[in-house]
Each structure stands twice: as structure tokens, then as C-alpha cells.
Design an enzyme around this catalytic site. Structure first.
Site, mmCIF file in Angstrom:
data_model
loop_
_atom_site.group_PDB
_atom_site.id
_atom_site.type_symbol
_atom_site.label_atom_id
_atom_site.label_comp_id
_atom_site.label_asym_id
_atom_site.label_seq_id
_atom_site.Cartn_x
_atom_site.Cartn_y
_atom_site.Cartn_z
ATOM 1 N N CYS A 1 -0.043 3.907 2.609
ATOM 2 C CA CYS A 1 0.188 3.430 4.035
ATOM 3 C C CYS A 1 2.002 3.328 4.297
ATOM 4 C CB CYS A 1 0.502 1.916 4.122
ATOM 5 S SG CYS A 1 -1.559 1.445 3.724
ATOM 6 N N CYS B 1 0.829 -1.369 -0.180
ATOM 7 C CA CYS B 1 0.313 0.248 0.053
ATOM 8 C C CYS B 1 0.141 1.466 -0.184
ATOM 9 C CB CYS B 1 -1.356 0.255 1.036
ATOM 10 S SG CYS B 1 -1.537 1.343 1.555
#
Length: 127
Positions: free
Chosen positions: A33, A30
């Protein structure tokens, strides 16, 4: 204070055993993230008395499902074992600091009263 990794085995103990716990639900693949990780880590160095925890949603799929994580990163905050904040999306450092200060400033007697009211209302709906 560095961040700690949470698993299904350590999640509940961590949330119930500390006053304030921030949990970052993330995954290695991600991009947002990865951009949020250093912001979260930096905040962990600035805010004493707050536990900063991370849950790898790939490794802990059942925990992520139990927490109803549908988008990552998702930040959850617990105070006195009560979920007081949950929001998907990476936050900039000033926003994260602001949320932490708001959580520290919560009147937990008021929060517990509101939770009790919601549970009572839910109980009446279930009857």
C-alpha cells in the site's frame, strides 16, 4: 488534483456525485500500500476529471467489509456510479494509467445494458 479520504459517510455521495472515481483501499501497516500510494497520488495529478479517493481499511472496517475487501491494496473504479473495475494488488504507473484510459473510453450505454442483463438473469435465478 489531490486524493481525498473517504469514510462510510462520504463514500456513496462521492461515487454517485462524480463521473469517474478511483478508490484505493489501503492500511498504514501494508508495505505494498505504501509503495502504491505515490503512484496513485501522481496519477491524480495527471488525470483531470477523475476523483482519486482513499479508504483506510483500519479506520473504516465496516466500509471495507461492505466493499468485500479481502486483500490490500485493492483498487476499485466507478464510472457513472457503476463498479467497472476491481483488483487487488499494487499497480505500476503505466498499468494504472492504462486502466484509467480504458475506463474513460468505456461505452457506458453498453455497460448499463450488460448490468441490466445480469440483474435480469440474477432475478430469474432468485425466483
Amino acid at each position: 488534483m489531490a486524493t481525498v479520504e473517504l469514510t462510510a459517510d462520504t463514500f456513496e455521495k462521492t461515487v454517485t456525485g462524480n463521473d469517474i472515481v478511483l478508490v484505493d483501499f489501503w492500511a498504514e501497516w501494508c508495505g505494498p500500500c505504501k509503495r502504491f500510494a505515490p503512484v496513485f497520488e501522481e496519477a491524480s495529478e495527471k488525470h483531470d476529471g477523475v476523483v482519486f479517493a482513499k479508504v483506510d481499511t483500519e479506520a473504516e472496517q465496516q466500509l471495507a467489509a461492505a466493499a468485500q475487501i479481502t486483500s490490500i491494496p485493492t483498487l476499485m473504479a466507478f464510472r457513472d456510479s457503476i463498479l467497472v473495475f476491481a483488483q487487488p494488488g499494487a499497480l505500476p504507473a503505466p498499468a494504472l494509467d492504462g486502466i484509467i484510459e480504458q475506463i474513460k473510453g468505456l461505452d457506458m450505454d453498453d455497460v448499463r445494458a450488460k448490468v441490466a442483463e445480469q440483474q435480469a438473469a440474477q432475478g430469474q435465478q432468485d425466483s
